[in-house]
Scaffold this motif. Structure first.
Motif, PDB file in Angstrom:
ATOM      1  N   SER A   9      58.024 -18.871   1.355  1.00  0.00           N
ATOM      2  CA  SER A   9      57.622 -17.532   0.943  1.00  0.00           C
ATOM      3  C   SER A   9      57.384 -17.480  -0.568  1.00  0.00           C
ATOM      4  O   SER A   9      56.391 -16.916  -1.029  1.00  0.00           O
ATOM      5  N   ASN A  10      58.290 -18.073  -1.323  1.00  0.00           N
ATOM      6  CA  ASN A  10      58.119 -18.125  -2.779  1.00  0.00           C
ATOM      7  C   ASN A  10      56.860 -18.910  -3.142  1.00  0.00           C
ATOM      8  O   ASN A  10      56.130 -18.528  -4.066  1.00  0.00           O
ATOM      9  N   GLY A  11      56.618 -20.005  -2.422  1.00  0.00           N
ATOM     10  CA  GLY A  11      55.421 -20.801  -2.684  1.00  0.00           C
ATOM     11  C   GLY A  11      54.146 -20.021  -2.419  1.00  0.00           C
ATOM     12  O   GLY A  11      53.190 -20.092  -3.193  1.00  0.00           O
ATOM     13  N   LEU A  12      54.124 -19.263  -1.328  1.00  0.00           N
ATOM     14  CA  LEU A  12      52.942 -18.448  -1.026  1.00  0.00           C
ATOM     15  C   LEU A  12      52.732 -17.356  -2.079  1.00  0.00           C
ATOM     16  O   LEU A  12      51.598 -17.092  -2.487  1.00  0.00           O
ATOM     17  N   SER A  13      53.811 -16.749  -2.519  1.00  0.00           N
ATOM     18  CA  SER A  13      53.698 -15.733  -3.576  1.00  0.00           C
ATOM     19  C   SER A  13      53.188 -16.359  -4.867  1.00  0.00           C
ATOM     20  O   SER A  13      52.362 -15.771  -5.578  1.00  0.00           O
ATOM     21  N   ASN A  14      53.669 -17.552  -5.162  1.00  0.00           N
ATOM     22  CA  ASN A  14      53.227 -18.251  -6.361  1.00  0.00           C
ATOM     23  C   ASN A  14      51.745 -18.613  -6.273  1.00  0.00           C
ATOM     24  O   ASN A  14      50.999 -18.468  -7.243  1.00  0.00           O
ATOM     25  N   MET A  15      51.302 -19.076  -5.098  1.00  0.00           N
ATOM     26  CA  MET A  15      49.891 -19.406  -4.918  1.00  0.00           C
ATOM     27  C   MET A  15      49.023 -18.155  -5.039  1.00  0.00           C
ATOM     28  O   MET A  15      47.930 -18.215  -5.611  1.00  0.00           O
ATOM     29  N   THR A  16      49.510 -17.038  -4.537  1.00  0.00           N
ATOM     30  CA  THR A  16      48.767 -15.784  -4.659  1.00  0.00           C
ATOM     31  C   THR A  16      48.616 -15.396  -6.127  1.00  0.00           C
ATOM     32  O   THR A  16      47.524 -15.031  -6.579  1.00  0.00           O
ATOM     33  N   GLY A  17      49.708 -15.508  -6.879  1.00  0.00           N
ATOM     34  CA  GLY A  17      49.658 -15.197  -8.310  1.00  0.00           C
ATOM     35  C   GLY A  17      48.728 -16.130  -9.060  1.00  0.00           C
ATOM     36  O   GLY A  17      47.962 -15.702  -9.933  1.00  0.00           O
ATOM     37  N   MET A  18      48.759 -17.415  -8.726  1.00  0.00           N
ATOM     38  CA  MET A  18      47.881 -18.378  -9.387  1.00  0.00           C
ATOM     39  C   MET A  18      46.429 -18.101  -9.048  1.00  0.00           C
ATOM     40  O   MET A  18      45.560 -18.185  -9.917  1.00  0.00           O
ATOM     41  N   THR A  19      46.154 -17.759  -7.793  1.00  0.00           N
ATOM     42  CA  THR A  19      44.786 -17.418  -7.397  1.00  0.00           C
ATOM     43  C   THR A  19      44.296 -16.203  -8.175  1.00  0.00           C
ATOM     44  O   THR A  19      43.161 -16.192  -8.672  1.00  0.00           O
ATOM     45  N   MET A  20      45.142 -15.197  -8.303  1.00  0.00           N
ATOM     46  CA  MET A  20      44.757 -14.004  -9.065  1.00  0.00           C
ATOM     47  C   MET A  20      44.509 -14.353 -10.530  1.00  0.00           C
ATOM     48  O   MET A  20      43.587 -13.834 -11.156  1.00  0.00           O
ATOM     49  N   ALA A  21      45.329 -15.255 -11.090  1.00  0.00           N
ATOM     50  CA  ALA A  21      45.150 -15.659 -12.484  1.00  0.00           C
ATOM     51  C   ALA A  21      43.839 -16.417 -12.674  1.00  0.00           C
ATOM     52  O   ALA A  21      43.125 -16.204 -13.654  1.00  0.00           O
ATOM     53  N   VAL A  22      43.504 -17.285 -11.723  1.00  0.00           N
ATOM     54  CA  VAL A  22      42.267 -18.062 -11.827  1.00  0.00           C
ATOM     55  C   VAL A  22      41.050 -17.160 -11.668  1.00  0.00           C
ATOM     56  O   VAL A  22      40.038 -17.336 -12.358  1.00  0.00           O
ATOM     57  N   VAL A  23      41.141 -16.176 -10.777  1.00  0.00           N
ATOM     58  CA  VAL A  23      40.016 -15.271 -10.537  1.00  0.00           C
ATOM     59  C   VAL A  23      39.655 -14.473 -11.798  1.00  0.00           C
ATOM     60  O   VAL A  23      38.496 -14.137 -12.006  1.00  0.00           O
ATOM     61  N   THR A  24      40.625 -14.231 -12.656  1.00  0.00           N
ATOM     62  CA  THR A  24      40.317 -13.505 -13.891  1.00  0.00           C
ATOM     63  C   THR A  24      39.393 -14.306 -14.787  1.00  0.00           C
ATOM     64  O   THR A  24      38.667 -13.736 -15.599  1.00  0.00           O
ATOM     65  N   GLY A  25      39.435 -15.633 -14.662  1.00  0.00           N
ATOM     66  CA  GLY A  25      38.599 -16.481 -15.507  1.00  0.00           C
ATOM     67  C   GLY A  25      39.146 -16.659 -16.910  1.00  0.00           C
ATOM     68  O   GLY A  25      38.504 -17.260 -17.763  1.00  0.00           O
ATOM     69  N   ASP A  26      40.329 -16.156 -17.159  1.00  0.00           N
ATOM     70  CA  ASP A  26      40.938 -16.213 -18.490  1.00  0.00           C
ATOM     71  C   ASP A  26      42.010 -17.299 -18.520  1.00  0.00           C
ATOM     72  O   ASP A  26      43.031 -17.185 -17.843  1.00  0.00           O
ATOM     73  N   GLU A  27      41.775 -18.350 -19.301  1.00  0.00           N
ATOM     74  CA  GLU A  27      42.749 -19.440 -19.374  1.00  0.00           C
ATOM     75  C   GLU A  27      44.060 -18.999 -20.002  1.00  0.00           C
ATOM     76  O   GLU A  27      45.091 -19.616 -19.768  1.00  0.00           O
ATOM     77  N   ALA A  28      44.030 -17.944 -20.793  1.00  0.00           N
ATOM     78  CA  ALA A  28      45.261 -17.429 -21.399  1.00  0.00           C
ATOM     79  C   ALA A  28      46.209 -16.888 -20.330  1.00  0.00           C
ATOM     80  O   ALA A  28      47.406 -16.752 -20.577  1.00  0.00           O
TER      81      ALA A  28
END
Length: 50
Positions: A9-28
């Motif tokens: 569950s934690n891994g899926l939440s982490n992947m969701t957060g990472m996907t959202m971060a990548v979708v922003t296109g902002d490396e920061a």
């Protein structure tokens, strides 16, 4: 089994957060998120080494 479910569950939440971060296109945003993963490896599902 409960521990594995929690880690998955934690891994899926982490992947969701990472996907959202990548979708922003902002490396920061995506770089710190990526750097945080190893710090929480004990409570996440197994991370793949690339």
């Amino acid at each position: 089994m409960a521990l594995q479910v929690l880690r998955n569950s934690n891994g899926l939440s982490n992947m969701t957060g990472m996907t959202m971060a990548v979708v922003t296109g902002d490396e920061a945003i995506s770089t710190p998120m990526s750097n945080n993963q190893p710090a929480f490896a004990d409570c996440l599902s197994d991370l793949l080494k690339t």
